[in-house]
Motif scaffolding. Structure first.
Motif, PDB file in Angstrom:
ATOM      1  N   ASP A  77       0.837  -1.209   0.000  1.00 56.73           N
ATOM      2  CA  ASP A  77       0.000   0.000   0.000  1.00 56.73           C
ATOM      3  C   ASP A  77       0.871   1.258   0.000  1.00 56.73           C
ATOM      4  OD1 ASP A  77      -3.161  -0.606   0.797  1.00 56.73           O
ATOM      5  OD2 ASP A  77      -1.778  -2.200   1.345  1.00 56.73           O
ATOM      6  N   TYR A  78       1.947   1.228   0.769  1.00 58.84           N
ATOM      7  CA  TYR A  78       2.835   2.385   0.838  1.00 58.84           C
ATOM      8  C   TYR A  78       3.500   2.623  -0.517  1.00 58.84           C
ATOM      9  CZ  TYR A  78       6.564   5.494   2.444  1.00 58.84           C
ATOM     10  OH  TYR A  78       7.414   6.552   2.603  1.00 58.84           O
ATOM     11  N   TYR A  79       3.921   1.551  -1.172  1.00 51.73           N
ATOM     12  CA  TYR A  79       4.517   1.657  -2.496  1.00 51.73           C
ATOM     13  C   TYR A  79       3.522   2.320  -3.461  1.00 51.73           C
ATOM     14  CZ  TYR A  79       6.955   0.173  -6.779  1.00 51.73           C
ATOM     15  OH  TYR A  79       7.607   0.137  -7.994  1.00 51.73           O
ATOM     16  N   GLY A  80       2.266   1.814  -3.468  1.00 51.29           N
ATOM     17  CA  GLY A  80       1.247   2.369  -4.352  1.00 51.29           C
ATOM     18  C   GLY A  80       0.970   3.828  -4.065  1.00 51.29           C
ATOM     19  N   TYR A  81       0.945   4.171  -2.789  1.00 50.77           N
ATOM     20  CA  TYR A  81       0.699   5.558  -2.366  1.00 50.77           C
ATOM     21  C   TYR A  81       1.811   6.469  -2.884  1.00 50.77           C
ATOM     22  CZ  TYR A  81       0.151   9.558   0.804  1.00 50.77           C
ATOM     23  OH  TYR A  81       0.007  10.821   1.337  1.00 50.77           O
ATOM     24  N   GLU A  82       3.052   6.039  -2.730  1.00 47.97           N
ATOM     25  CA  GLU A  82       4.181   6.865  -3.167  1.00 47.97           C
ATOM     26  C   GLU A  82       4.238   6.962  -4.689  1.00 47.97           C
ATOM     27  OE1 GLU A  82       6.571   8.701  -1.368  1.00 47.97           O
ATOM     28  OE2 GLU A  82       4.968   8.405   0.105  1.00 47.97           O
ATOM     29  N   LEU A  83       3.932   5.883  -5.383  1.00 42.35           N
ATOM     30  CA  LEU A  83       3.890   5.920  -6.843  1.00 42.35           C
ATOM     31  C   LEU A  83       2.872   6.940  -7.315  1.00 42.35           C
ATOM     32  CD1 LEU A  83       4.574   4.851  -9.678  1.00 42.35           C
ATOM     33  CD2 LEU A  83       2.904   3.013  -9.294  1.00 42.35           C
ATOM     34  N   ARG A  84       1.707   6.902  -6.741  1.00 39.78           N
ATOM     35  CA  ARG A  84       0.662   7.850  -7.126  1.00 39.78           C
ATOM     36  C   ARG A  84       1.082   9.286  -6.805  1.00 39.78           C
ATOM     37  NH1 ARG A  84      -4.664   9.568  -3.871  1.00 39.78           N
ATOM     38  NH2 ARG A  84      -5.712  10.737  -5.503  1.00 39.78           N
ATOM     39  N   ARG A  85       1.682   9.477  -5.618  1.00 40.38           N
ATOM     40  CA  ARG A  85       2.072  10.823  -5.185  1.00 40.38           C
ATOM     41  C   ARG A  85       3.095  11.426  -6.148  1.00 40.38           C
ATOM     42  NH1 ARG A  85       5.759  13.328  -1.805  1.00 40.38           N
ATOM     43  NH2 ARG A  85       6.872  11.396  -1.349  1.00 40.38           N
ATOM     44  N   TYR A  86       4.097  10.655  -6.514  1.00 40.91           N
ATOM     45  CA  TYR A  86       5.119  11.157  -7.436  1.00 40.91           C
ATOM     46  C   TYR A  86       4.546  11.370  -8.832  1.00 40.91           C
ATOM     47  CZ  TYR A  86       9.275  10.924  -4.470  1.00 40.91           C
ATOM     48  OH  TYR A  86      10.218  11.166  -3.506  1.00 40.91           O
ATOM     49  N   ARG A  87       3.649  10.468  -9.256  1.00 34.27           N
ATOM     50  CA  ARG A  87       3.046  10.626 -10.590  1.00 34.27           C
ATOM     51  C   ARG A  87       2.244  11.909 -10.668  1.00 34.27           C
ATOM     52  NH1 ARG A  87      -1.834   9.904 -12.223  1.00 34.27           N
ATOM     53  NH2 ARG A  87      -2.506   8.603 -10.453  1.00 34.27           N
ATOM     54  N   GLU A  88       1.413  12.137  -9.666  1.00 33.45           N
ATOM     55  CA  GLU A  88       0.579  13.342  -9.678  1.00 33.45           C
ATOM     56  C   GLU A  88       1.426  14.606  -9.545  1.00 33.45           C
ATOM     57  OE1 GLU A  88      -2.370  12.694  -6.655  1.00 33.45           O
ATOM     58  OE2 GLU A  88      -3.689  11.642  -8.067  1.00 33.45           O
ATOM     59  N   ALA A  89       2.509  14.521  -8.753  1.00 38.22           N
ATOM     60  CA  ALA A  89       3.397  15.688  -8.618  1.00 38.22           C
ATOM     61  C   ALA A  89       4.062  16.015  -9.958  1.00 38.22           C
ATOM     62  CB  ALA A  89       4.461  15.416  -7.559  1.00 38.22           C
ATOM     63  N   GLY A  90       4.241  14.999 -10.791  1.00 36.55           N
ATOM     64  CA  GLY A  90       4.824  15.200 -12.108  1.00 36.55           C
ATOM     65  C   GLY A  90       3.799  15.597 -13.156  1.00 36.55           C
ATOM     66  N   GLY A  91       2.528  15.697 -12.756  1.00 34.42           N
ATOM     67  CA  GLY A  91       1.480  16.120 -13.676  1.00 34.42           C
ATOM     68  C   GLY A  91       1.142  15.088 -14.733  1.00 34.42           C
ATOM     69  N   LEU A  92       1.308  13.810 -14.409  1.00 30.82           N
ATOM     70  CA  LEU A  92       1.062  12.753 -15.378  1.00 30.82           C
ATOM     71  C   LEU A  92      -0.165  11.931 -15.008  1.00 30.82           C
ATOM     72  CD1 LEU A  92       4.715  11.381 -15.736  1.00 30.82           C
ATOM     73  CD2 LEU A  92       3.508  12.843 -17.373  1.00 30.82           C
ATOM     74  N   THR A  93      -0.917  11.521 -16.008  1.00 31.94           N
ATOM     75  CA  THR A  93      -1.972  10.546 -15.785  1.00 31.94           C
ATOM     76  C   THR A  93      -1.339   9.157 -15.768  1.00 31.94           C
ATOM     77  OG1 THR A  93      -2.411  10.190 -18.134  1.00 31.94           O
ATOM     78  CG2 THR A  93      -3.601  12.004 -17.047  1.00 31.94           C
ATOM     79  N   GLN A  94      -2.109   8.171 -15.368  1.00 37.03           N
ATOM     80  CA  GLN A  94      -1.591   6.801 -15.394  1.00 37.03           C
ATOM     81  C   GLN A  94      -1.227   6.395 -16.815  1.00 37.03           C
ATOM     82  OE1 GLN A  94      -4.831   4.690 -13.573  1.00 37.03           O
ATOM     83  NE2 GLN A  94      -4.176   5.170 -11.480  1.00 37.03           N
ATOM     84  N   LYS A  95      -2.042   6.781 -17.769  1.00 36.21           N
ATOM     85  CA  LYS A  95      -1.782   6.424 -19.163  1.00 36.21           C
ATOM     86  C   LYS A  95      -0.515   7.101 -19.666  1.00 36.21           C
ATOM     87  CE  LYS A  95      -3.981   6.287 -23.730  1.00 36.21           C
ATOM     88  NZ  LYS A  95      -5.215   6.592 -24.504  1.00 36.21           N
ATOM     89  N   GLN A  96      -0.314   8.372 -19.300  1.00 35.67           N
ATOM     90  CA  GLN A  96       0.872   9.097 -19.746  1.00 35.67           C
ATOM     91  C   GLN A  96       2.150   8.503 -19.151  1.00 35.67           C
ATOM     92  OE1 GLN A  96      -0.417  12.975 -18.460  1.00 35.67           O
ATOM     93  NE2 GLN A  96      -1.027  13.612 -20.540  1.00 35.67           N
ATOM     94  N   LEU A  97       2.093   8.181 -17.864  1.00 33.73           N
ATOM     95  CA  LEU A  97       3.265   7.561 -17.253  1.00 33.73           C
ATOM     96  C   LEU A  97       3.540   6.208 -17.907  1.00 33.73           C
ATOM     97  CD1 LEU A  97       5.513   7.351 -15.172  1.00 33.73           C
ATOM     98  CD2 LEU A  97       3.838   6.460 -13.532  1.00 33.73           C
ATOM     99  N   GLY A  98       2.476   5.464 -18.194  1.00 33.48           N
ATOM    100  CA  GLY A  98       2.635   4.182 -18.844  1.00 33.48           C
ATOM    101  C   GLY A  98       3.333   4.301 -20.182  1.00 33.48           C
ATOM    102  N   ALA A  99       2.987   5.340 -20.933  1.00 35.29           N
ATOM    103  CA  ALA A  99       3.620   5.547 -22.231  1.00 35.29           C
ATOM    104  C   ALA A  99       5.112   5.838 -22.085  1.00 35.29           C
ATOM    105  CB  ALA A  99       2.933   6.704 -22.960  1.00 35.29           C
ATOM    106  N   VAL A 100       5.475   6.524 -21.019  1.00 35.37           N
ATOM    107  CA  VAL A 100       6.882   6.880 -20.782  1.00 35.37           C
ATOM    108  C   VAL A 100       7.705   5.654 -20.397  1.00 35.37           C
ATOM    109  CG1 VAL A 100       8.454   8.187 -19.286  1.00 35.37           C
ATOM    110  CG2 VAL A 100       6.370   9.267 -20.165  1.00 35.37           C
ATOM    111  N   ILE A 101       7.148   4.782 -19.554  1.00 34.25           N
ATOM    112  CA  ILE A 101       7.934   3.656 -19.026  1.00 34.25           C
ATOM    113  C   ILE A 101       7.593   2.324 -19.698  1.00 34.25           C
ATOM    114  CG2 ILE A 101       8.198   4.817 -16.801  1.00 34.25           C
ATOM    115  CD1 ILE A 101       6.167   2.894 -15.613  1.00 34.25           C
ATOM    116  N   ALA A 102       6.760   2.368 -20.742  1.00 39.14           N
ATOM    117  CA  ALA A 102       6.410   1.183 -21.536  1.00 39.14           C
ATOM    118  C   ALA A 102       5.628   0.149 -20.736  1.00 39.14           C
ATOM    119  CB  ALA A 102       7.668   0.559 -22.142  1.00 39.14           C
ATOM    120  N   TYR A 103       4.712   0.632 -19.900  1.00 40.38           N
ATOM    121  CA  TYR A 103       3.750  -0.227 -19.211  1.00 40.38           C
ATOM    122  C   TYR A 103       2.367   0.370 -19.422  1.00 40.38           C
ATOM    123  CZ  TYR A 103       7.324  -2.927 -16.715  1.00 40.38           C
ATOM    124  OH  TYR A 103       8.370  -3.765 -16.406  1.00 40.38           O
ATOM    125  N   THR A 104       1.327  -0.438 -19.251  1.00 37.39           N
ATOM    126  CA  THR A 104      -0.020   0.072 -19.474  1.00 37.39           C
ATOM    127  C   THR A 104      -0.472   0.944 -18.303  1.00 37.39           C
ATOM    128  OG1 THR A 104      -1.119  -1.814 -18.406  1.00 37.39           O
ATOM    129  CG2 THR A 104      -0.600  -2.014 -20.766  1.00 37.39           C
TER     130      THR A 104
END
Length: 275
Positions: free
Chosen positions: A15-42
């Motif tokens: 849960d902590y891992y997921g929380y931190e992943l979301r926090r950093y993603r949102e701080a970077g202004g990325l949607t889940q889809k956009q981050l996925g495109a950057v790191i080659a995951y869905t």
């Protein structure tokens, strides 16, 4: 389904891992889809990891760290996440493995978890329980990282010949597993001996066991039953099994002869032309 807005980061390492992943993603202004495109995951996978419904991998963590500028946070969290997926009774053993300066193990019928391939580990873990097999296999393999540390523990393994012959997962899996054992030849901190059937009565007839040795603290003896483990620092028990281990090491084949037997079984019993 867990909703991300109520994910509790204190509930578990996952849960902590997921929380931190979301926090950093949102701080970077990325949607889940956009981050996925950057790191080659869905984006769907990222959503599952952020809601603690899917385990991250080492590759995912490294890519997300680089893309989000976390300073390696997710990769540092990953071992805790994977260890938390181990059975509660086994988590203490994983901790002992990670702190030990030397590990001596006798395995009568099966290759030790620190030396298992992915397919072999999956076959072992799935023998009676097919639930969350991917996660449980990843958690087992994560323990093997201790062998890649700058100062890894010395691992001395004695395998009963039965471990080479018991066809866990089928011949293809066994060939891969035995080849993996042979890959440690010449690795100073990993030594593998085989106790042959013709050794007859031996000091390990009562079953498999591990000895964990540490710098500046007592040696721990570990034995295992069905769904339970028994670590102990009792001096008498430790002394007894240390002596047993010395006798097993003396009765086993030399490192060179052990490798030759492993190679012989691999080529004759699990030959590619027979698969």
């Amino acid at each position: 389904m867990v909703h991300i807005n109520i994910l509790d980061p204190s509930a578990s390492p996952l849960d902590y891992y997921g929380y931190e992943l979301r926090r950093y993603r949102e701080a970077g202004g990325l949607t889940q889809k956009q981050l996925g495109a950057v790191i080659a995951y869905t984006g769907s996978l990222i959503g599952q990891i952020e809601t603690a419904r899917k385990l991250p991998t080492s590759d995912f963590s490294e890519r997300a760290d680089a893309a989000l500028g976390t300073g390696g946070l997710l990769s540092r969290l990953l071992p805790l996440v994977l260890r938390s997926q181990l059975p509660a009774w086994f988590q203490r053993v994983a901790e002992l493995e990670s702190r030990a300066t030397a590990i001596c193990t006798f395995q009568a019928h099966m290759v030790h978890g620190l030396l298992q391939t992915r397919t072999y580990a999956r076959a072992v873990l799935g023998a009676m329980d097919g639930s969350n097999l991917d996660g449980r296999t990843a958690a087992r393999l994560a323990r093997q990282r201790i062998l890649d540390k700058a100062r890894p523990p010395g691992l001395w393994t004695i395998l009963g010949e039965s471990a080479l012959l018991q066809q866990i997962g089928g011949p293809v899996v066994m060939r891969e597993q035995l080849a993996h054992l042979l890959s440690f030849a010449g690795t100073p901190h990993v030594n593998i001996q085989v106790l042959p059937h013709d050794a007859g009565a031996h000091a390990g007839l009562q079953g498999s066991f591990n000895l964990y040795r540490f710098a500046g603290s007592a040696t721990i003896l570990y034995t295992e039953g069905y769904g339970m483990g028994h670590p102990t620092a009792d001096p008498e028990n430790v002394r007894d099994c240390s002596l047993r281990y010395d006798h097993l090491r003396a009765a086993a084949l030399s490192l060179r002869d052990s490798a030759e037997l492993i190679r012989q079984v691999m080529e004759e019993r699990y030959a590619e032309r027979q698969l």
